[in-house]
Write a protein that holds these residues in place. Sequence first.
Motif, PDB file in Angstrom:
ATOM      1  N   ASP A 145       8.607   7.252   5.671  1.00  0.00           N
ATOM      2  CA  ASP A 145       7.352   6.656   5.722  1.00  0.00           C
ATOM      3  C   ASP A 145       6.425   7.270   4.689  1.00  0.00           C
ATOM      4  OD1 ASP A 145       8.343   4.856   7.485  1.00  0.00           O
ATOM      5  OD2 ASP A 145       7.711   6.040   9.087  1.00  0.00           O
ATOM      6  N   GLY A 166       5.056   4.835   2.271  1.00  0.00           N
ATOM      7  CA  GLY A 166       4.008   3.902   3.057  1.00  0.00           C
ATOM      8  C   GLY A 166       4.581   3.140   4.287  1.00  0.00           C
ATOM      9  N   THR A 217       3.677   0.697   7.826  1.00  0.00           N
ATOM     10  CA  THR A 217       2.840  -0.018   8.943  1.00  0.00           C
ATOM     11  C   THR A 217       3.741   0.100  10.349  1.00  0.00           C
ATOM     12  OG1 THR A 217       1.608  -1.159   7.655  1.00  0.00           O
ATOM     13  CG2 THR A 217       1.429  -1.770   9.922  1.00  0.00           C
ATOM     14  N   ARG A 218       3.341   0.941  11.262  1.00  0.00           N
ATOM     15  CA  ARG A 218       3.990   1.220  12.597  1.00  0.00           C
ATOM     16  C   ARG A 218       3.137   0.899  13.643  1.00  0.00           C
ATOM     17  NH1 ARG A 218       7.655   0.885   9.681  1.00  0.00           N
ATOM     18  NH2 ARG A 218       9.053   2.603   8.974  1.00  0.00           N
ATOM     19  N   GLN A 219       3.854   0.283  14.607  1.00  0.00           N
ATOM     20  CA  GLN A 219       3.034   0.082  15.903  1.00  0.00           C
ATOM     21  C   GLN A 219       3.260   1.379  17.053  1.00  0.00           C
ATOM     22  OE1 GLN A 219       4.251  -3.370  18.231  1.00  0.00           O
ATOM     23  NE2 GLN A 219       2.243  -4.320  17.432  1.00  0.00           N
ATOM     24  N   LYS A 227      -1.581  -0.689  15.767  1.00  0.00           N
ATOM     25  CA  LYS A 227      -0.908  -1.060  14.807  1.00  0.00           C
ATOM     26  C   LYS A 227      -1.619   0.166  13.882  1.00  0.00           C
ATOM     27  CE  LYS A 227       0.852  -5.024  13.056  1.00  0.00           C
ATOM     28  NZ  LYS A 227       0.580  -6.280  12.716  1.00  0.00           N
ATOM     29  N   LYS A 249      -1.377   2.095   9.959  1.00  0.00           N
ATOM     30  CA  LYS A 249      -0.956   2.030   8.254  1.00  0.00           C
ATOM     31  C   LYS A 249      -0.733   3.451   7.983  1.00  0.00           C
ATOM     32  CE  LYS A 249      -1.944   0.824   3.881  1.00  0.00           C
ATOM     33  NZ  LYS A 249      -2.989  -0.194   2.975  1.00  0.00           N
ATOM     34  N   PRO A 287      -0.157   6.029   5.398  1.00  0.00           N
ATOM     35  CA  PRO A 287      -0.503   6.210   3.756  1.00  0.00           C
ATOM     36  C   PRO A 287       0.641   6.856   3.058  1.00  0.00           C
ATOM     37  CG  PRO A 287      -1.822   7.661   4.828  1.00  0.00           C
ATOM     38  CD  PRO A 287      -1.158   6.923   5.810  1.00  0.00           C
ATOM     39  N   LYS A 288       0.910   6.434   1.931  1.00  0.00           N
ATOM     40  CA  LYS A 288       2.171   7.153   1.222  1.00  0.00           C
ATOM     41  C   LYS A 288       1.614   8.649   0.713  1.00  0.00           C
ATOM     42  CE  LYS A 288       4.369   6.467  -3.300  1.00  0.00           C
ATOM     43  NZ  LYS A 288       4.470   5.536  -4.589  1.00  0.00           N
TER      44      LYS A 288
END
Length: 317
Positions: free
Chosen positions: A145, A149, A151-153, A175, A177, A179-180
Amino acid sequence: MEYKDYYKILGLERSADQAEVKRAYRKLARKYHPDVSSESNAEERFKEVNEAYEVLKDPEKRAAYDHLGAGYQSGQDFRPPPDWDQGFEFHGGGYTGADSAAFSDFFESLFGGGGFRQSYGHGQRRQFNAQGENTYARIAIDLEDSYRGATRQISLKHSVLGADGRPQLRERTLKVKIPKGVTEGQQIRLAGQGEPGIGDGLSGDLYLEITFNPHSLYHAEGKTVYLDLPLAPWEIALGAKVQVPTPDGPVKLTIPANSTNGKKLRLKGRGIPAKQPGDMYVVMQTVTPPAGSDAQREAYRQFSDAFDFNPRQSMGG
């Protein structure tokens, strides 16, 4: 270190409400206060009582302590389970008026510096029309991740006082985000996702501290990523070209001849991406094949005869 049963120390059942916790503490604090007690172990017991009360009077600490479960015995050798407090949402603030230096290693391992809540500064006192407090939680993500990058719950648990006066866990899902380039220990700020404000006050923010899930291949230190690479003895000795996995995809790597076990090869810029990307280090690990057949055992005998080599020579063996 020894497990501390804070309920047993205060003479309480786990179902005790907050009023019972306070009454038990006051009774025992009077009994064991060193200035007035004639008990031989008064000072030690007074410290234990204060430590137990420090945890059980605080709904957040108590909910987290209860989450460990009732399966431990007082005095049992104890180590906190990995990421035991992960996913708990808690308010900023350090110890609530207590002298942390007087507390046990058990307390420090759960609630001390760098742990559950000590490192986040002092909470804000609520006032009418005041901004809500910031809240904090620790979440685990996959190393990949951070490379791409995502998006995870996520689900977060926080404690509230129920109608029975005991702390109860509530859960919410957000939810997020990712970041990379995020690294372990870094915080992600979610504006307005902390405690609601009072009156017309704005909501506080939620800060998520990042940890990485254990990975079967890699581990990260800051922006640097490490991979243990299994190699056959002849690849270490003669050199080889091998395909090496990285979180960004496989690469071809040249193993120099006459390498040594534990030697590191650097893959520049293959660590966690950032304005200045980290590097990746491949650590050579020799894997010796088993001699399972007559032919394989004979090959090892010939190998032994071909070398005048004693790996224990420096030990006098």
